[in-house]
Design an enzyme around this catalytic site. Structure first.
Site, PDB file in Angstrom:
ATOM      1  N   ASP A   1     -12.213 -99.166  55.571  1.00 55.09           N
ATOM      2  CA  ASP A   1     -13.507 -99.832  55.409  1.00 55.09           C
ATOM      3  C   ASP A   1     -13.425-101.093  54.555  1.00 55.09           C
ATOM      4  O   ASP A   1     -14.463-101.665  54.199  1.00 55.09           O
ATOM      5  CB  ASP A   1     -14.511 -98.861  54.779  1.00 55.09           C
ATOM      6  CG  ASP A   1     -14.873 -97.716  55.705  1.00 55.09           C
ATOM      7  OD1 ASP A   1     -15.622 -97.951  56.663  1.00 55.09           O
ATOM      8  OD2 ASP A   1     -14.386 -96.595  55.480  1.00 55.09           O
TER       9      ASP A   1
ATOM     10  N   LEU B   1     -18.099 -92.621  58.671  1.00 59.35           N
ATOM     11  CA  LEU B   1     -19.349 -92.632  59.428  1.00 59.35           C
ATOM     12  C   LEU B   1     -20.292 -91.576  58.882  1.00 59.35           C
ATOM     13  O   LEU B   1     -19.865 -90.498  58.483  1.00 59.35           O
ATOM     14  CB  LEU B   1     -19.094 -92.372  60.919  1.00 59.35           C
ATOM     15  CG  LEU B   1     -18.332 -93.444  61.699  1.00 59.35           C
ATOM     16  CD1 LEU B   1     -18.039 -92.958  63.103  1.00 59.35           C
ATOM     17  CD2 LEU B   1     -19.107 -94.750  61.731  1.00 59.35           C
TER      18      LEU B   1
ATOM     19  N   HIS C   1     -27.668 -97.657  54.201  1.00 58.38           N
ATOM     20  CA  HIS C   1     -27.898 -98.435  52.988  1.00 58.38           C
ATOM     21  C   HIS C   1     -29.291 -99.063  53.014  1.00 58.38           C
ATOM     22  O   HIS C   1     -29.878 -99.233  54.087  1.00 58.38           O
ATOM     23  CB  HIS C   1     -26.874 -99.577  52.888  1.00 58.38           C
ATOM     24  CG  HIS C   1     -25.490 -99.168  52.526  1.00 58.38           C
ATOM     25  ND1 HIS C   1     -24.387 -99.567  53.241  1.00 58.38           N
ATOM     26  CD2 HIS C   1     -25.021 -98.401  51.511  1.00 58.38           C
ATOM     27  CE1 HIS C   1     -23.298 -99.077  52.693  1.00 58.38           C
ATOM     28  NE2 HIS C   1     -23.662 -98.362  51.628  1.00 58.38           N
TER      29      HIS C   1
ATOM     30  N   ARG D   1     -24.913 -92.866  49.076  1.00 56.87           N
ATOM     31  CA  ARG D   1     -23.835 -93.697  48.534  1.00 56.87           C
ATOM     32  C   ARG D   1     -24.125 -94.259  47.141  1.00 56.87           C
ATOM     33  O   ARG D   1     -23.214 -94.736  46.470  1.00 56.87           O
ATOM     34  CB  ARG D   1     -23.544 -94.849  49.501  1.00 56.87           C
ATOM     35  CG  ARG D   1     -23.149 -94.413  50.907  1.00 56.87           C
ATOM     36  CD  ARG D   1     -21.809 -93.696  50.945  1.00 56.87           C
ATOM     37  NE  ARG D   1     -21.406 -93.364  52.288  1.00 56.87           N
ATOM     38  CZ  ARG D   1     -20.732 -94.176  53.106  1.00 56.87           C
ATOM     39  NH1 ARG D   1     -20.412 -95.385  52.701  1.00 56.87           N
ATOM     40  NH2 ARG D   1     -20.386 -93.776  54.304  1.00 56.87           N
TER      41      ARG D   1
ATOM     42  N   ARG E   1     -13.353 -94.846  49.646  1.00 48.01           N
ATOM     43  CA  ARG E   1     -13.665 -96.273  49.530  1.00 48.01           C
ATOM     44  C   ARG E   1     -13.448 -96.816  48.116  1.00 48.01           C
ATOM     45  O   ARG E   1     -13.490 -98.032  47.916  1.00 48.01           O
ATOM     46  CB  ARG E   1     -15.106 -96.530  49.975  1.00 48.01           C
ATOM     47  CG  ARG E   1     -15.363 -96.218  51.452  1.00 48.01           C
ATOM     48  CD  ARG E   1     -16.532 -97.005  51.996  1.00 48.01           C
ATOM     49  NE  ARG E   1     -16.279 -98.439  51.918  1.00 48.01           N
ATOM     50  CZ  ARG E   1     -17.195 -99.362  52.181  1.00 48.01           C
ATOM     51  NH1 ARG E   1     -18.425 -98.997  52.523  1.00 48.01           N
ATOM     52  NH2 ARG E   1     -16.905-100.647  52.099  1.00 48.01           N
TER      53      ARG E   1
ATOM     54  N   CYS F   1     -22.616-106.890  55.391  1.00 46.76           N
ATOM     55  CA  CYS F   1     -21.509-106.033  54.922  1.00 46.76           C
ATOM     56  C   CYS F   1     -20.191-106.773  54.832  1.00 46.76           C
ATOM     57  O   CYS F   1     -19.292-106.380  54.065  1.00 46.76           O
ATOM     58  CB  CYS F   1     -21.327-104.851  55.869  1.00 46.76           C
ATOM     59  SG  CYS F   1     -22.789-103.838  56.126  1.00 46.76           S
TER      60      CYS F   1
ATOM     61  N   GLU G   1     -18.869-106.335  50.898  1.00 46.22           N
ATOM     62  CA  GLU G   1     -20.155-106.343  50.198  1.00 46.22           C
ATOM     63  C   GLU G   1     -20.317-105.136  49.289  1.00 46.22           C
ATOM     64  O   GLU G   1     -20.921-105.230  48.215  1.00 46.22           O
ATOM     65  CB  GLU G   1     -21.303-106.374  51.201  1.00 46.22           C
ATOM     66  CG  GLU G   1     -22.680-106.267  50.537  1.00 46.22           C
ATOM     67  CD  GLU G   1     -23.811-106.128  51.530  1.00 46.22           C
ATOM     68  OE1 GLU G   1     -24.804-106.864  51.386  1.00 46.22           O
ATOM     69  OE2 GLU G   1     -23.734-105.273  52.443  1.00 46.22           O
ATOM     70  N   ASP G   2     -19.774-104.003  49.706  1.00 46.07           N
ATOM     71  CA  ASP G   2     -20.014-102.768  48.968  1.00 46.07           C
ATOM     72  C   ASP G   2     -19.249-102.689  47.658  1.00 46.07           C
ATOM     73  O   ASP G   2     -19.530-101.816  46.834  1.00 46.07           O
ATOM     74  CB  ASP G   2     -19.649-101.559  49.839  1.00 46.07           C
ATOM     75  CG  ASP G   2     -20.640-101.342  50.961  1.00 46.07           C
ATOM     76  OD1 ASP G   2     -21.846-101.576  50.741  1.00 46.07           O
ATOM     77  OD2 ASP G   2     -20.214-100.959  52.065  1.00 46.07           O
TER      78      ASP G   2
END
Length: 252
Positions: free
Chosen positions: A59, A17, A159, A129, A84, A246, A64-65
């Protein structure tokens, strides 16, 4: 059209977060919402591949990331936080099966939530990010294929696609408080309804614009403009600073 999604795991309670305070995520509700999300993609005509949950990657449901997929290749990203980065290796085999893959390398960082495609133009959010080196590498991969890459700096959100998404028919849905609308002046810009800042993240799947259930007034605006819309409740994922785009990788 194809979509890759990943089933959520109970470890989502430990998600990363940045802007929100941690609140309890009801995993059973999250599972139900994810199932409804997958059904919506299928009903929109997409062929959906569901990857198994990753209990050690809180996560990982936010696939998508991990990549940006174009006709020519899949760009495997390098997320901006260490926890991540293993998600990319977890999704890579699924992408290796459909595209040649290219990776963003250290010290570059790039997350798919910061990459907005509008036609042949990619806007890349410069955020905590995604950094300038990751954007430079991304441009080096895509520009030889005839794409333009434009850095953009959003404010007050995780984002770029928290602030703006492309919803088809030459139109972007935007929260003007989080990103400069003038950057998208070549297209019709529809601002989110007052009081619905997270409504800017909508998901175009097939011919349907999927809008968060938390943004009913924004959905009403899109209906009035002639878009075909569908409401999806992703409230448990919103507690993890996530939104509709996401949860999937969508590509031809």
């Amino acid at each position: 059209m194809q979509a890759i999604v990943r089933a959520p795991s109970e470890s989502i309670a430990r998600c990363a977060l940045t802007f929100l305070e941690r609140t309890p995520i009801d995993f059973e509700v999250a599972l139900r919402q994810h199932g409804e999300y997958v059904r919506a993609l299928e009903e929109a005509g997409l062929d959906v591949r569901i990857l198994p949950a990753e209990a050690d990657l809180p996560d990982a449901v936010f696939v998508e990331d991990t990549a940006v997929v174009v006709d020519e290749c899949a760009v495997l990203t390098r997320p901006g936080i260490e926890s991540r980065r293993p998600e990319v290796d977890a999704v890579a085999p699924a992408l290796d099966a459909v595209r040649p893959t290219v990776r963003i390398e250290a010290p570059g960082t790039l997350e798919g939530g910061d990459v907005l495609r509008v036609g042949r133009t990619f806007f890349v959010g410069q955020t905590a990010r995604t950094n300038a080196e990751g954007t430079r590498q991304f441009a080096g991969i895509l520009e030889p294929h005839g794409y333009d890459v434009v850095p953009v700096t959003p404010h007050g959100c995780l984002h770029l696609k928290s602030a703006v998404t492309y919803i088809g028919d030459g139109t972007v849905l935007v929260n003007p408080e989080w990103v400069d609308v003038d950057l998208f002046s070549r297209w019709q810009c529809v601002p989110v309804a007052p009081g619905e800042p997270y409504g800017a993240n909508a998901l175009l799947a097939g011919e349907i614009v999927h809008v968060s259930a938390s943004a009913p007034l924004t959905r009403r605006k899109l209906d009035a403009l002639g878009f075909t819309t569908r409401s999806l409740d992703t409230s448990e994922f919103e507690k993890a600073e996530a939104a509709l785009t996401c949860l999937s990788l969508i590509f031809s």
